[in-house]
Scaffold this motif. Structure first.
Motif, PDB file in Angstrom:
ATOM      1  N   VAL A  21      58.492 -37.658  62.085  1.00 35.35           N
ATOM      2  CA  VAL A  21      59.817 -38.222  61.863  1.00 35.35           C
ATOM      3  C   VAL A  21      60.334 -38.883  63.129  1.00 35.35           C
ATOM      4  O   VAL A  21      60.752 -40.037  63.103  1.00 35.35           O
ATOM      5  CB  VAL A  21      60.799 -37.134  61.370  1.00 35.35           C
ATOM      6  N   ALA A  22      60.285 -38.162  64.234  1.00 33.94           N
ATOM      7  CA  ALA A  22      60.851 -38.728  65.454  1.00 33.94           C
ATOM      8  C   ALA A  22      60.458 -37.903  66.668  1.00 33.94           C
ATOM      9  O   ALA A  22      60.090 -36.741  66.560  1.00 33.94           O
ATOM     10  CB  ALA A  22      62.368 -38.762  65.355  1.00 33.94           C
ATOM     11  N   SER A  31      49.699 -45.768  74.464  1.00 38.91           N
ATOM     12  CA  SER A  31      49.470 -44.810  73.374  1.00 38.91           C
ATOM     13  C   SER A  31      48.951 -43.493  73.920  1.00 38.91           C
ATOM     14  O   SER A  31      48.246 -43.442  74.926  1.00 38.91           O
ATOM     15  CB  SER A  31      48.483 -45.369  72.354  1.00 38.91           C
ATOM     16  N   LEU A  32      49.309 -42.427  73.221  1.00 40.25           N
ATOM     17  CA  LEU A  32      48.892 -41.080  73.573  1.00 40.25           C
ATOM     18  C   LEU A  32      48.259 -40.482  72.319  1.00 40.25           C
ATOM     19  O   LEU A  32      48.915 -40.388  71.278  1.00 40.25           O
ATOM     20  CB  LEU A  32      50.117 -40.270  74.011  1.00 40.25           C
ATOM     21  N   ASN A  33      46.990 -40.116  72.387  1.00 43.72           N
ATOM     22  CA  ASN A  33      46.276 -39.590  71.225  1.00 43.72           C
ATOM     23  C   ASN A  33      46.252 -38.072  71.264  1.00 43.72           C
ATOM     24  O   ASN A  33      45.800 -37.478  72.232  1.00 43.72           O
ATOM     25  CB  ASN A  33      44.849 -40.142  71.181  1.00 43.72           C
ATOM     26  N   LEU A  34      46.745 -37.457  70.176  1.00 41.10           N
ATOM     27  CA  LEU A  34      46.796 -36.008  70.043  1.00 41.10           C
ATOM     28  C   LEU A  34      46.082 -35.605  68.756  1.00 41.10           C
ATOM     29  O   LEU A  34      45.986 -36.400  67.814  1.00 41.10           O
ATOM     30  CB  LEU A  34      48.239 -35.514  69.996  1.00 41.10           C
ATOM     31  N   THR A  35      45.626 -34.363  68.700  1.00 41.41           N
ATOM     32  CA  THR A  35      44.981 -33.826  67.506  1.00 41.41           C
ATOM     33  C   THR A  35      45.618 -32.485  67.185  1.00 41.41           C
ATOM     34  O   THR A  35      45.786 -31.653  68.079  1.00 41.41           O
ATOM     35  CB  THR A  35      43.466 -33.627  67.740  1.00 41.41           C
ATOM     36  N   SER A  36      45.976 -32.277  65.920  1.00 42.01           N
ATOM     37  CA  SER A  36      46.497 -30.961  65.519  1.00 42.01           C
ATOM     38  C   SER A  36      45.488 -30.304  64.594  1.00 42.01           C
ATOM     39  O   SER A  36      44.834 -30.966  63.786  1.00 42.01           O
ATOM     40  CB  SER A  36      47.853 -31.081  64.829  1.00 42.01           C
ATOM     41  N   VAL A  37      45.366 -28.992  64.750  1.00 42.34           N
ATOM     42  CA  VAL A  37      44.439 -28.209  63.945  1.00 42.34           C
ATOM     43  C   VAL A  37      45.210 -27.050  63.341  1.00 42.34           C
ATOM     44  O   VAL A  37      45.903 -26.324  64.055  1.00 42.34           O
ATOM     45  CB  VAL A  37      43.266 -27.675  64.807  1.00 42.34           C
ATOM     46  N   THR A  88      48.738 -40.684  66.935  1.00 41.66           N
ATOM     47  CA  THR A  88      48.864 -41.642  68.026  1.00 41.66           C
ATOM     48  C   THR A  88      50.343 -41.822  68.296  1.00 41.66           C
ATOM     49  O   THR A  88      51.090 -42.263  67.422  1.00 41.66           O
ATOM     50  CB  THR A  88      48.219 -42.996  67.671  1.00 41.66           C
ATOM     51  N   LEU A  89      50.790 -41.429  69.480  1.00 42.75           N
ATOM     52  CA  LEU A  89      52.180 -41.621  69.897  1.00 42.75           C
ATOM     53  C   LEU A  89      52.245 -42.941  70.656  1.00 42.75           C
ATOM     54  O   LEU A  89      51.620 -43.087  71.711  1.00 42.75           O
ATOM     55  CB  LEU A  89      52.645 -40.486  70.815  1.00 42.75           C
ATOM     56  N   TRP A  90      52.973 -43.893  70.115  1.00 41.01           N
ATOM     57  CA  TRP A  90      53.156 -45.183  70.786  1.00 41.01           C
ATOM     58  C   TRP A  90      54.333 -45.026  71.732  1.00 41.01           C
ATOM     59  O   TRP A  90      55.463 -44.854  71.296  1.00 41.01           O
ATOM     60  CB  TRP A  90      53.373 -46.292  69.763  1.00 41.01           C
ATOM     61  N   THR A  91      54.068 -45.049  73.027  1.00 39.29           N
ATOM     62  CA  THR A  91      55.088 -44.712  74.011  1.00 39.29           C
ATOM     63  C   THR A  91      56.180 -45.763  74.131  1.00 39.29           C
ATOM     64  O   THR A  91      57.324 -45.422  74.422  1.00 39.29           O
ATOM     65  CB  THR A  91      54.436 -44.496  75.392  1.00 39.29           C
ATOM     66  N   THR A 126      57.378 -47.882  71.661  1.00 39.52           N
ATOM     67  CA  THR A 126      58.255 -47.941  70.485  1.00 39.52           C
ATOM     68  C   THR A 126      58.695 -46.557  70.024  1.00 39.52           C
ATOM     69  O   THR A 126      59.531 -46.448  69.134  1.00 39.52           O
ATOM     70  CB  THR A 126      57.540 -48.637  69.316  1.00 39.52           C
ATOM     71  N   GLN A 127      58.118 -45.504  70.586  1.00 38.89           N
ATOM     72  CA  GLN A 127      58.361 -44.115  70.196  1.00 38.89           C
ATOM     73  C   GLN A 127      58.080 -43.897  68.718  1.00 38.89           C
ATOM     74  O   GLN A 127      58.726 -43.097  68.055  1.00 38.89           O
ATOM     75  CB  GLN A 127      59.782 -43.664  70.564  1.00 38.89           C
ATOM     76  N   LYS A 128      57.092 -44.578  68.191  1.00 42.08           N
ATOM     77  CA  LYS A 128      56.622 -44.398  66.812  1.00 42.08           C
ATOM     78  C   LYS A 128      55.381 -43.511  66.849  1.00 42.08           C
ATOM     79  O   LYS A 128      54.697 -43.407  67.867  1.00 42.08           O
ATOM     80  CB  LYS A 128      56.266 -45.742  66.165  1.00 42.08           C
ATOM     81  N   VAL A 129      55.076 -42.913  65.710  1.00 40.90           N
ATOM     82  CA  VAL A 129      53.925 -42.028  65.619  1.00 40.90           C
ATOM     83  C   VAL A 129      53.125 -42.377  64.368  1.00 40.90           C
ATOM     84  O   VAL A 129      53.684 -42.502  63.286  1.00 40.90           O
ATOM     85  CB  VAL A 129      54.376 -40.551  65.548  1.00 40.90           C
ATOM     86  N   ASP A 130      51.819 -42.542  64.515  1.00 41.33           N
ATOM     87  CA  ASP A 130      50.912 -42.746  63.384  1.00 41.33           C
ATOM     88  C   ASP A 130      50.047 -41.506  63.253  1.00 41.33           C
ATOM     89  O   ASP A 130      49.714 -40.866  64.251  1.00 41.33           O
ATOM     90  CB  ASP A 130      50.009 -43.963  63.617  1.00 41.33           C
ATOM     91  N   SER A 131      49.652 -41.181  62.004  1.00 41.14           N
ATOM     92  CA  SER A 131      48.812 -40.003  61.814  1.00 41.14           C
ATOM     93  C   SER A 131      47.758 -40.250  60.754  1.00 41.14           C
ATOM     94  O   SER A 131      47.927 -41.078  59.861  1.00 41.14           O
ATOM     95  CB  SER A 131      49.660 -38.790  61.427  1.00 41.14           C
TER      96      SER A 131
END
Length: 187
Positions: free
Chosen positions: A44-45, A137-143, A169-172, A174-179
């Motif tokens: 969301v944000a 961009s900042l790439n994260l993984t959740s498990v 992927t956190l786009w630094t 625009t502060q948007k997030v793709d998953s």
């Protein structure tokens, strides 16, 4: 004459039993075959981006709010217990995400609201962090592993585990997030 009736009764019973076994086998291999749940994380944000402390002990807090949608395509409901998902950055855990227990109805969908408080000090400790921020961009993984029970036809209960892996992927800028999420269920 009694033996003839007994033979007919046994023959009819054997035919019905054979048809029943074929019907159950067919249903278990088609309709009741476990399908992978579709798990989608809707970030969301980014919130609470705050800094504190003074030089050289600067602290930074970031909260990632998200809605996780679980779409159960199976004919059995899935009731899972409280669990915690972990967010990883380049192999290290940088956030814990609490997931409250819930029931996902058969052929149903639920939305779960949750948030992850990123441990920015662990992010900053990574030698790749500043390069990733500069690239935008900042790439994260959740498990997440959800342990619970699958109930089919209201009388058959099986222990199950649903495993989900989501790449964020956190786009630094625009502060948007793709998953993108993948899930698997084991009975």
């Amino acid at each position: 004459m009694d033996t003839r009736k007994l033979k007919i009764c046994c023959g009819v019973t054997a035919i019905f039993l054979f048809i029943f076994v074929i019907l159950i086998t067919t249903l278990s291999l088609t309709i009741f075959k476990p399908k992978q749940p579709e798990i989608t994380a809707h970030p969301v944000a980014l919130e609470n981006i705050t800094t504190g402390g003074g030089f050289p002990n600067v602290t930074l807090n970031v909260t990632l709010r998200m809605i996780v949608t679980i779409d159960n395509r199976n004919y059995g409901s899935f009731k899972y217990r409280n669990t915690t998902a972990h967010v990883n950055y380049r192999g290290g855990i940088v956030a814990d995400v609490p997931i409250e227990a819930a029931l996902v109805p058969a052929r149903g969908k639920i939305n779960i609201s949750t948030s992850a408080d990123l441990m920015v000090d662990k992010l900053l400790a990574s030698p790749y962090f500043l390069g990733d921020i500069e690239s935008g961009s900042l790439n994260l993984t959740s498990v997440a592993n959800l342990h619970g029970e699958v109930t089919m036809l209201k009388f058959l209960s099986l222990h199950a585990r649903a495993m989900s892996t989501c790449d964020f992927t956190l786009w630094t800028k625009t502060q948007k997030v793709d998953s993108n999420c993948k899930s698997k269920i084991k009975l």
